[in-house]
Design a protein around this motif. Structure first.
Motif, PDB file in Angstrom:
ATOM      1  N   ALA A   6      73.612   1.638  50.839  1.00  0.00           N
ATOM      2  CA  ALA A   6      74.868   1.096  50.324  1.00  0.00           C
ATOM      3  C   ALA A   6      75.418   2.034  49.258  1.00  0.00           C
ATOM      4  CB  ALA A   6      74.637  -0.291  49.749  1.00  0.00           C
ATOM      5  N   LEU A   7      76.669   2.424  49.418  1.00  0.00           N
ATOM      6  CA  LEU A   7      77.296   3.315  48.467  1.00  0.00           C
ATOM      7  C   LEU A   7      78.114   2.551  47.434  1.00  0.00           C
ATOM      8  CD1 LEU A   7      78.497   6.081  50.948  1.00  0.00           C
ATOM      9  CD2 LEU A   7      76.419   6.043  49.556  1.00  0.00           C
ATOM     10  N   GLN A   8      78.287   1.259  47.656  1.00  0.00           N
ATOM     11  CA  GLN A   8      79.070   0.463  46.726  1.00  0.00           C
ATOM     12  C   GLN A   8      78.161  -0.546  46.034  1.00  0.00           C
ATOM     13  OE1 GLN A   8      81.937  -1.354  49.245  1.00  0.00           O
ATOM     14  NE2 GLN A   8      83.030   0.536  49.665  1.00  0.00           N
ATOM     15  N   LYS A   9      78.688  -1.110  44.955  1.00  0.00           N
ATOM     16  CA  LYS A   9      77.958  -2.172  44.294  1.00  0.00           C
ATOM     17  C   LYS A   9      77.930  -3.403  45.200  1.00  0.00           C
ATOM     18  CE  LYS A   9      78.944  -1.059  39.502  1.00  0.00           C
ATOM     19  NZ  LYS A   9      79.486  -1.568  38.238  1.00  0.00           N
ATOM     20  N   ALA A  10      76.952  -4.209  44.975  1.00  0.00           N
ATOM     21  CA  ALA A  10      76.868  -5.444  45.745  1.00  0.00           C
ATOM     22  C   ALA A  10      78.089  -6.309  45.467  1.00  0.00           C
ATOM     23  CB  ALA A  10      75.601  -6.199  45.374  1.00  0.00           C
ATOM     24  N   VAL A  11      78.600  -6.921  46.502  1.00  0.00           N
ATOM     25  CA  VAL A  11      79.790  -7.753  46.369  1.00  0.00           C
ATOM     26  C   VAL A  11      79.474  -9.012  45.579  1.00  0.00           C
ATOM     27  CG1 VAL A  11      81.534  -9.069  47.625  1.00  0.00           C
ATOM     28  CG2 VAL A  11      80.762  -6.859  48.491  1.00  0.00           C
ATOM     29  N   THR A  12      78.336  -9.593  45.866  1.00  0.00           N
ATOM     30  CA  THR A  12      77.954 -10.790  45.128  1.00  0.00           C
ATOM     31  C   THR A  12      76.981 -10.398  44.038  1.00  0.00           C
ATOM     32  OG1 THR A  12      76.169 -11.211  46.692  1.00  0.00           O
ATOM     33  CG2 THR A  12      78.243 -12.328  47.094  1.00  0.00           C
ATOM     34  N   GLY A  13      77.274 -10.820  42.864  1.00  0.00           N
ATOM     35  CA  GLY A  13      76.374 -10.556  41.744  1.00  0.00           C
ATOM     36  C   GLY A  13      75.219 -11.526  41.769  1.00  0.00           C
ATOM     37  N   THR A  14      74.632 -11.734  40.655  1.00  0.00           N
ATOM     38  CA  THR A  14      73.539 -12.695  40.594  1.00  0.00           C
ATOM     39  C   THR A  14      74.112 -14.094  40.733  1.00  0.00           C
ATOM     40  OG1 THR A  14      73.707 -12.788  38.198  1.00  0.00           O
ATOM     41  CG2 THR A  14      72.142 -11.218  39.109  1.00  0.00           C
ATOM     42  N   LEU A  15      73.438 -14.893  41.505  1.00  0.00           N
ATOM     43  CA  LEU A  15      73.897 -16.253  41.730  1.00  0.00           C
ATOM     44  C   LEU A  15      73.512 -17.132  40.550  1.00  0.00           C
ATOM     45  CD1 LEU A  15      72.913 -16.670  45.468  1.00  0.00           C
ATOM     46  CD2 LEU A  15      75.170 -16.268  44.531  1.00  0.00           C
ATOM     47  N   PRO A  16      74.344 -18.083  40.239  1.00  0.00           N
ATOM     48  CA  PRO A  16      73.991 -19.002  39.150  1.00  0.00           C
ATOM     49  C   PRO A  16      72.813 -19.872  39.574  1.00  0.00           C
ATOM     50  CG  PRO A  16      75.951 -19.762  40.263  1.00  0.00           C
ATOM     51  CD  PRO A  16      75.615 -18.394  40.834  1.00  0.00           C
ATOM     52  N   ASP A  17      72.232 -20.527  38.602  1.00  0.00           N
ATOM     53  CA  ASP A  17      71.121 -21.416  38.881  1.00  0.00           C
ATOM     54  C   ASP A  17      71.583 -22.489  39.861  1.00  0.00           C
ATOM     55  OD1 ASP A  17      68.662 -22.589  38.778  1.00  0.00           O
ATOM     56  OD2 ASP A  17      69.048 -23.653  36.906  1.00  0.00           O
ATOM     57  N   THR A  18      71.019 -22.505  41.052  1.00  0.00           N
ATOM     58  CA  THR A  18      71.493 -23.400  42.102  1.00  0.00           C
ATOM     59  C   THR A  18      70.523 -24.535  42.389  1.00  0.00           C
ATOM     60  OG1 THR A  18      70.554 -21.953  43.773  1.00  0.00           O
ATOM     61  CG2 THR A  18      72.887 -21.628  43.226  1.00  0.00           C
ATOM     62  N   GLU A  19      69.787 -24.976  41.394  1.00  0.00           N
ATOM     63  CA  GLU A  19      68.893 -26.108  41.579  1.00  0.00           C
ATOM     64  C   GLU A  19      69.723 -27.377  41.760  1.00  0.00           C
ATOM     65  OE1 GLU A  19      65.503 -26.159  41.753  1.00  0.00           O
ATOM     66  OE2 GLU A  19      65.651 -23.986  41.744  1.00  0.00           O
ATOM     67  N   PRO A  20      69.238 -28.307  42.575  1.00  0.00           N
ATOM     68  CA  PRO A  20      69.996 -29.548  42.749  1.00  0.00           C
ATOM     69  C   PRO A  20      69.990 -30.380  41.467  1.00  0.00           C
ATOM     70  CG  PRO A  20      67.931 -29.631  43.959  1.00  0.00           C
ATOM     71  CD  PRO A  20      68.055 -28.252  43.408  1.00  0.00           C
ATOM     72  N   THR A  21      71.067 -31.070  41.273  1.00  0.00           N
ATOM     73  CA  THR A  21      71.183 -31.926  40.095  1.00  0.00           C
ATOM     74  C   THR A  21      70.379 -33.207  40.326  1.00  0.00           C
ATOM     75  OG1 THR A  21      73.121 -33.097  40.923  1.00  0.00           O
ATOM     76  CG2 THR A  21      73.517 -31.050  39.669  1.00  0.00           C
ATOM     77  N   PRO A  22      70.071 -33.929  39.267  1.00  0.00           N
ATOM     78  CA  PRO A  22      69.370 -35.203  39.439  1.00  0.00           C
ATOM     79  C   PRO A  22      70.129 -36.188  40.337  1.00  0.00           C
ATOM     80  CG  PRO A  22      69.244 -34.527  37.155  1.00  0.00           C
ATOM     81  CD  PRO A  22      70.170 -33.565  37.848  1.00  0.00           C
ATOM     82  N   VAL A  23      71.453 -36.170  40.277  1.00  0.00           N
ATOM     83  CA  VAL A  23      72.253 -37.052  41.127  1.00  0.00           C
ATOM     84  C   VAL A  23      72.075 -36.673  42.597  1.00  0.00           C
ATOM     85  CG1 VAL A  23      74.612 -37.764  41.683  1.00  0.00           C
ATOM     86  CG2 VAL A  23      73.921 -37.485  39.297  1.00  0.00           C
ATOM     87  N   GLU A  24      72.076 -35.376  42.891  1.00  0.00           N
ATOM     88  CA  GLU A  24      71.876 -34.915  44.260  1.00  0.00           C
ATOM     89  C   GLU A  24      70.476 -35.259  44.756  1.00  0.00           C
ATOM     90  OE1 GLU A  24      74.872 -31.059  44.335  1.00  0.00           O
ATOM     91  OE2 GLU A  24      72.811 -30.799  43.598  1.00  0.00           O
ATOM     92  N   LEU A  25      69.477 -35.133  43.899  1.00  0.00           N
ATOM     93  CA  LEU A  25      68.113 -35.488  44.283  1.00  0.00           C
ATOM     94  C   LEU A  25      67.992 -36.984  44.546  1.00  0.00           C
ATOM     95  CD1 LEU A  25      66.033 -33.273  41.834  1.00  0.00           C
ATOM     96  CD2 LEU A  25      66.324 -32.965  44.288  1.00  0.00           C
ATOM     97  N   ASP A  26      68.667 -37.799  43.753  1.00  0.00           N
ATOM     98  CA  ASP A  26      68.662 -39.242  43.986  1.00  0.00           C
ATOM     99  C   ASP A  26      69.328 -39.585  45.315  1.00  0.00           C
ATOM    100  OD1 ASP A  26      67.353 -39.690  41.605  1.00  0.00           O
ATOM    101  OD2 ASP A  26      69.186 -40.192  40.486  1.00  0.00           O
ATOM    102  N   ALA A  27      70.426 -38.906  45.624  1.00  0.00           N
ATOM    103  CA  ALA A  27      71.109 -39.136  46.897  1.00  0.00           C
ATOM    104  C   ALA A  27      70.204 -38.758  48.071  1.00  0.00           C
ATOM    105  CB  ALA A  27      72.411 -38.344  46.953  1.00  0.00           C
ATOM    106  N   LEU A  28      69.457 -37.669  47.941  1.00  0.00           N
ATOM    107  CA  LEU A  28      68.518 -37.274  48.997  1.00  0.00           C
ATOM    108  C   LEU A  28      67.411 -38.307  49.162  1.00  0.00           C
ATOM    109  CD1 LEU A  28      68.108 -33.429  48.518  1.00  0.00           C
ATOM    110  CD2 LEU A  28      69.026 -34.616  50.500  1.00  0.00           C
TER     111      LEU A  28
END
Length: 89
Positions: A6-28
């Motif tokens: 790759a001669l260019q920088k990565a298009v996507t930088g570091t991803l934010p913390d993508t852990e599920p929220t407590p509400v999402e875990l409760d829904a699951l």
């Protein structure tokens, strides 16, 4: 052989913390019985893909289908009674 890199920088930088929220875990947790019932139905249907279903296969599919309907009904009832609209939609 020419090395391709790759001669260019990565298009996507570091991803934010993508852990599920407590509400999402409760829904699951609430939807887990339905998810497991649907997986069981899918497994029963997959078994019959390459052969003619016999009586045992037909019973397994019917049982799994009833289990899915029961889980959907319970989830809908829980959403209606609990006032959490949109759960399971």
């Amino acid at each position: 052989m020419k090395n391709i890199a790759a001669l260019q920088k990565a298009v996507t930088g570091t991803l934010p913390d993508t852990e599920p929220t407590p509400v999402e875990l409760d829904a699951l947790d609430i939807e887990m019985p339905l998810i497991l019932a649907e997986v069981e139905l899918l497994d029963a249907q997959i078994i019959t893909l390459d052969r003619t279903p016999n009586e045992l296969d037909a019973r397994r599919i019917r049982r799994a289908h009833r289990k899915v309907l029961k889980a959907r009904r319970a989830l809908t009832t829980q959403a209606t009674v609990g006032g959490t609209s949109g759960v399971g939609a």
